[in-house]
Design a protein around this motif. Sequence first.
Motif, PDB file in Angstrom:
ATOM      1  N   HIS A  21      39.276  32.431  43.947  1.00  0.00           N
ATOM      2  CA  HIS A  21      39.341  30.961  44.020  1.00  0.00           C
ATOM      3  C   HIS A  21      39.909  30.510  45.366  1.00  0.00           C
ATOM      4  O   HIS A  21      39.467  29.508  45.929  1.00  0.00           O
ATOM      5  CB  HIS A  21      40.167  30.398  42.863  1.00  0.00           C
ATOM      6  CG  HIS A  21      39.479  30.503  41.534  1.00  0.00           C
ATOM      7  ND1 HIS A  21      40.122  30.393  40.341  1.00  0.00           N
ATOM      8  CD2 HIS A  21      38.168  30.737  41.227  1.00  0.00           C
ATOM      9  CE1 HIS A  21      39.258  30.530  39.342  1.00  0.00           C
ATOM     10  NE2 HIS A  21      38.058  30.745  39.857  1.00  0.00           N
ATOM     11  N   HIS A  58      31.671  35.825  42.847  1.00  0.00           N
ATOM     12  CA  HIS A  58      32.809  35.443  42.008  1.00  0.00           C
ATOM     13  C   HIS A  58      32.389  35.256  40.549  1.00  0.00           C
ATOM     14  O   HIS A  58      33.074  35.703  39.635  1.00  0.00           O
ATOM     15  CB  HIS A  58      33.464  34.171  42.553  1.00  0.00           C
ATOM     16  CG  HIS A  58      34.448  33.581  41.598  1.00  0.00           C
ATOM     17  ND1 HIS A  58      35.556  34.281  41.179  1.00  0.00           N
ATOM     18  CD2 HIS A  58      34.476  32.396  40.939  1.00  0.00           C
ATOM     19  CE1 HIS A  58      36.231  33.534  40.305  1.00  0.00           C
ATOM     20  NE2 HIS A  58      35.596  32.398  40.144  1.00  0.00           N
ATOM     21  N   GLU A  62      33.799  37.250  37.224  1.00  0.00           N
ATOM     22  CA  GLU A  62      34.351  36.595  36.026  1.00  0.00           C
ATOM     23  C   GLU A  62      33.572  37.040  34.786  1.00  0.00           C
ATOM     24  O   GLU A  62      34.148  37.293  33.729  1.00  0.00           O
ATOM     25  CB  GLU A  62      34.259  35.069  36.155  1.00  0.00           C
ATOM     26  CG  GLU A  62      35.471  34.468  36.822  1.00  0.00           C
ATOM     27  CD  GLU A  62      35.477  32.934  36.792  1.00  0.00           C
ATOM     28  OE1 GLU A  62      34.597  32.310  36.175  1.00  0.00           O
ATOM     29  OE2 GLU A  62      36.385  32.356  37.423  1.00  0.00           O
ATOM     30  N   HIS A 118      35.472  22.981  38.028  1.00  0.00           N
ATOM     31  CA  HIS A 118      35.144  24.176  37.240  1.00  0.00           C
ATOM     32  C   HIS A 118      36.384  25.048  37.032  1.00  0.00           C
ATOM     33  O   HIS A 118      36.618  25.559  35.939  1.00  0.00           O
ATOM     34  CB  HIS A 118      34.028  24.990  37.894  1.00  0.00           C
ATOM     35  CG  HIS A 118      33.658  26.205  37.099  1.00  0.00           C
ATOM     36  ND1 HIS A 118      33.052  26.127  35.862  1.00  0.00           N
ATOM     37  CD2 HIS A 118      33.870  27.530  37.314  1.00  0.00           C
ATOM     38  CE1 HIS A 118      32.887  27.337  35.378  1.00  0.00           C
ATOM     39  NE2 HIS A 118      33.385  28.212  36.238  1.00  0.00           N
ATOM     40  N   ASP A 123      37.668  27.430  33.893  1.00  0.00           N
ATOM     41  CA  ASP A 123      38.245  28.761  34.088  1.00  0.00           C
ATOM     42  C   ASP A 123      39.564  28.914  33.328  1.00  0.00           C
ATOM     43  O   ASP A 123      39.882  30.007  32.855  1.00  0.00           O
ATOM     44  CB  ASP A 123      38.444  29.049  35.587  1.00  0.00           C
ATOM     45  CG  ASP A 123      37.116  29.373  36.276  1.00  0.00           C
ATOM     46  OD1 ASP A 123      36.099  29.499  35.561  1.00  0.00           O
ATOM     47  OD2 ASP A 123      37.102  29.505  37.511  1.00  0.00           O
TER      48      ASP A 123
HETATM   49 FE   LIG Z   1      36.154  30.852  38.739  1.00  0.00          FE
END
Ligand SMILES: [Fe+2]
Length: 279
Positions: A21, A58, A62, A118, A123
């Motif tokens: 992030h 990314h 995740e 987001h 998240d």
């Molecule tokens: Fe994320």
Amino acid sequence: MGHSKWTPELEIGIPFVDADHKVLVSLLDQTEDCIEQHEETVLLGSVLSALTEYVSYHFAREEKLFEGCGYAGAGFHIKIHRDLETEVLAFYRRFKDDPQSVEADEIHDFLRDWLVEHIVGHDFAFRKACIGNEEAIAAAAAMPFFKVGGDKAGTAPEWGSLRVLVVDDNPNMLNIIETILRAGGINNIELTESAAEGLAWLVERPADVVFCDWVMDDMNGAEFARHAAEIEPGAKVILLSGHSIDEVRQRSAGAGISGYLEKPVTAAGLLEMLASLSS
Ligand SMILES: [Fe+2]
Ligand SMILES: [Fe+2]
């Protein structure tokens, strides 16, 4: 237009997620810097390309974490990822087709909204299900940004000891190249803003690879490479240029250049070039 600086409220508590992030917020900041400073299109294009590439990486990390944790909200979250990916790609394509069609405020609002919202909005929802599951976290954290041979095959290069010098008179270009190199796992990086500074650095410390801009105030990339070869014969010089690579290749013939990269650069292009030199 304020910068979307990283704040502790964005912290989830899973180190690789927070690190990703931070990279994304930094790329967002760099996008904003380029817009505010009316940077040339090749620079903004390089930043947007790296952002697009890092977003996909990314999201994949995740999603691997969700799988490892058996996260019940994975299906919904993954759908949001696909939608965001499609959106950012469409945006980047539109910019590539016609950079003038994209307004500064639009880029800023779009990226900030989807990225920061987001993180905060979605998240945080997987935090509880995944935090503490060290095995799943380690597996997702181990996924490399760049693999030799593309996404589906290959292994991550061992770049822990690679020493890279970057010479470019544009600090925004230095920033984006550094971000890409760090994402690829290279930590031994020196940034210099002029050819003279770069050569002075080489006198003091060795480098394995030098990324050098073609057009600089004090000398061009070919002159730089000739001087660099006298100081550090083992260093491989890669020239970066927004001009036609064929022309740069001709003008730098005999200067011992190891590779050429056209601006806008992409993370994959830059790291592939590096992999081809160090293999
Ligand atoms: Fe994320
Ligand atoms: Fe996400």
